[in-house]
Scaffold this motif. Sequence first.
Motif, PDB file in Angstrom:
ATOM      1  N   PHE A  61       0.838  -1.204   0.000  1.00 16.79           N
ATOM      2  CA  PHE A  61       0.000   0.000   0.000  1.00 16.79           C
ATOM      3  C   PHE A  61       0.871   1.251   0.000  1.00 16.79           C
ATOM      4  CE2 PHE A  61      -3.362   2.573   2.419  1.00 16.79           C
ATOM      5  CZ  PHE A  61      -4.095   2.834   1.278  1.00 16.79           C
ATOM      6  N   PHE A  62       1.914   1.244   0.834  1.00 21.89           N
ATOM      7  CA  PHE A  62       2.827   2.389   0.900  1.00 21.89           C
ATOM      8  C   PHE A  62       3.570   2.573  -0.427  1.00 21.89           C
ATOM      9  CE2 PHE A  62       7.279   3.728   1.785  1.00 21.89           C
ATOM     10  CZ  PHE A  62       7.020   5.074   1.964  1.00 21.89           C
ATOM     11  N   ALA A  63       4.152   1.500  -0.942  1.00 28.79           N
ATOM     12  CA  ALA A  63       4.908   1.593  -2.198  1.00 28.79           C
ATOM     13  C   ALA A  63       4.002   2.075  -3.332  1.00 28.79           C
ATOM     14  CB  ALA A  63       5.544   0.245  -2.539  1.00 28.79           C
ATOM     15  N   ALA A  64       2.784   1.550  -3.378  1.00 31.40           N
ATOM     16  CA  ALA A  64       1.846   2.003  -4.413  1.00 31.40           C
ATOM     17  C   ALA A  64       1.521   3.482  -4.243  1.00 31.40           C
ATOM     18  CB  ALA A  64       0.565   1.170  -4.354  1.00 31.40           C
ATOM     19  N   GLY A  65       1.342   3.927  -3.014  1.00 29.36           N
ATOM     20  CA  GLY A  65       1.059   5.343  -2.775  1.00 29.36           C
ATOM     21  C   GLY A  65       2.168   6.244  -3.278  1.00 29.36           C
ATOM     22  N   VAL A  66       3.412   5.863  -2.999  1.00 28.29           N
ATOM     23  CA  VAL A  66       4.555   6.648  -3.482  1.00 28.29           C
ATOM     24  C   VAL A  66       4.593   6.637  -5.003  1.00 28.29           C
ATOM     25  CG1 VAL A  66       7.081   6.744  -3.595  1.00 28.29           C
ATOM     26  CG2 VAL A  66       5.947   6.392  -1.391  1.00 28.29           C
ATOM     27  N   LEU A  67       4.446   5.470  -5.594  1.00 28.41           N
ATOM     28  CA  LEU A  67       4.540   5.364  -7.056  1.00 28.41           C
ATOM     29  C   LEU A  67       3.400   6.098  -7.770  1.00 28.41           C
ATOM     30  CD1 LEU A  67       5.709   1.658  -7.364  1.00 28.41           C
ATOM     31  CD2 LEU A  67       7.088   3.735  -7.614  1.00 28.41           C
ATOM     32  N   VAL A  68       2.203   6.010  -7.239  1.00 28.33           N
ATOM     33  CA  VAL A  68       1.072   6.721  -7.840  1.00 28.33           C
ATOM     34  C   VAL A  68       1.286   8.231  -7.737  1.00 28.33           C
ATOM     35  CG1 VAL A  68      -1.395   7.232  -7.568  1.00 28.33           C
ATOM     36  CG2 VAL A  68      -0.600   4.863  -7.617  1.00 28.33           C
ATOM     37  N   ALA A  69       1.707   8.695  -6.567  1.00 25.52           N
ATOM     38  CA  ALA A  69       1.958  10.126  -6.396  1.00 25.52           C
ATOM     39  C   ALA A  69       3.053  10.610  -7.348  1.00 25.52           C
ATOM     40  CB  ALA A  69       2.328  10.428  -4.942  1.00 25.52           C
ATOM     41  N   GLN A  70       4.093   9.791  -7.502  1.00 25.70           N
ATOM     42  CA  GLN A  70       5.173  10.148  -8.446  1.00 25.70           C
ATOM     43  C   GLN A  70       4.637  10.173  -9.878  1.00 25.70           C
ATOM     44  OE1 GLN A  70       8.272  11.048  -7.943  1.00 25.70           O
ATOM     45  NE2 GLN A  70       8.557  10.550  -5.797  1.00 25.70           N
ATOM     46  N   GLN A  71       3.913   9.133 -10.250  1.00 24.26           N
ATOM     47  CA  GLN A  71       3.404   8.998 -11.617  1.00 24.26           C
ATOM     48  C   GLN A  71       2.499  10.164 -12.010  1.00 24.26           C
ATOM     49  OE1 GLN A  71       4.310   6.654 -13.797  1.00 24.26           O
ATOM     50  NE2 GLN A  71       2.998   7.481 -15.392  1.00 24.26           N
ATOM     51  N   LEU A  72       1.726  10.645 -11.043  1.00 22.73           N
ATOM     52  CA  LEU A  72       0.791  11.729 -11.341  1.00 22.73           C
ATOM     53  C   LEU A  72       1.365  13.111 -11.039  1.00 22.73           C
ATOM     54  CD1 LEU A  72      -2.547  10.073 -10.199  1.00 22.73           C
ATOM     55  CD2 LEU A  72      -1.652  10.351 -12.520  1.00 22.73           C
ATOM     56  N   ASN A  73       2.674  13.157 -10.825  1.00 21.28           N
ATOM     57  CA  ASN A  73       3.393  14.418 -10.641  1.00 21.28           C
ATOM     58  C   ASN A  73       2.872  15.271  -9.487  1.00 21.28           C
ATOM     59  OD1 ASN A  73       5.195  13.968 -12.838  1.00 21.28           O
ATOM     60  ND2 ASN A  73       3.490  14.443 -14.215  1.00 21.28           N
ATOM     61  N   ALA A  74       2.549  14.609  -8.389  1.00 23.49           N
ATOM     62  CA  ALA A  74       2.198  15.354  -7.181  1.00 23.49           C
ATOM     63  C   ALA A  74       3.439  16.104  -6.700  1.00 23.49           C
ATOM     64  CB  ALA A  74       1.696  14.383  -6.106  1.00 23.49           C
ATOM     65  N   PRO A  75       3.301  17.123  -5.881  1.00 23.25           N
ATOM     66  CA  PRO A  75       4.462  17.896  -5.420  1.00 23.25           C
ATOM     67  C   PRO A  75       5.491  16.998  -4.706  1.00 23.25           C
ATOM     68  CG  PRO A  75       2.421  18.998  -4.820  1.00 23.25           C
ATOM     69  CD  PRO A  75       2.051  17.651  -5.342  1.00 23.25           C
ATOM     70  N   GLN A  76       6.716  17.020  -5.225  1.00 19.27           N
ATOM     71  CA  GLN A  76       7.751  16.119  -4.708  1.00 19.27           C
ATOM     72  C   GLN A  76       8.052  16.354  -3.234  1.00 19.27           C
ATOM     73  OE1 GLN A  76       9.156  13.509  -6.579  1.00 19.27           O
ATOM     74  NE2 GLN A  76       9.641  12.942  -4.491  1.00 19.27           N
ATOM     75  N   ASP A  77       8.069  17.592  -2.805  1.00 25.02           N
ATOM     76  CA  ASP A  77       8.340  17.863  -1.389  1.00 25.02           C
ATOM     77  C   ASP A  77       7.283  17.228  -0.485  1.00 25.02           C
ATOM     78  OD1 ASP A  77      10.601  19.282  -2.019  1.00 25.02           O
ATOM     79  OD2 ASP A  77       9.660  21.252  -1.822  1.00 25.02           O
ATOM     80  N   THR A  78       6.038  17.243  -0.935  1.00 23.52           N
ATOM     81  CA  THR A  78       4.960  16.642  -0.154  1.00 23.52           C
ATOM     82  C   THR A  78       5.077  15.127  -0.145  1.00 23.52           C
ATOM     83  OG1 THR A  78       3.547  18.511  -0.754  1.00 23.52           O
ATOM     84  CG2 THR A  78       2.458  16.581   0.180  1.00 23.52           C
TER      85      THR A  78
END
Length: 128
Positions: A61-78
């Motif tokens: 769940f954690f790894a998917a959350g990081v990868l999804v956030a990265q894939q969708l270009n969420a703010p990197q600092d967040t």
Amino acid sequence: MNLSYWCVLAAGVMPVVTIAIAKWGKRDFDNAEPRRWLEKQEGVRRRADAAHHNHFEAFPFFAAGVLVAQQLNAPQDTINMLAGAFIVIRIAYTLLYLTNRATLRSISWTIGYLCVIALFLIAAFHGA
């Protein structure tokens, strides 16, 4: 490599650390049937094994959350802040589990879970 990816690596190592705590220094450890041996343990060894299982449960769940956030270009600092918070909280969770502080452990588990939910939410609302 950014901090959030290092946090995924750290989360992947946590189960190994906790199972090592469960097995370390016990001369009667049975490597032929480690799960049966672990089921017979008590105290900190039993709790370390339980933490080991929970780290494996939390990891996808954690790894998917990081990868999804990265894939969708969420703010990197967040992303980095939430991933780092998740790791710090999971370390606290482990220590609380090992020292048999059930209520605080459950609170830390909940906070870690909310960090992962937040990763998905920032991806949904701030991503591409």
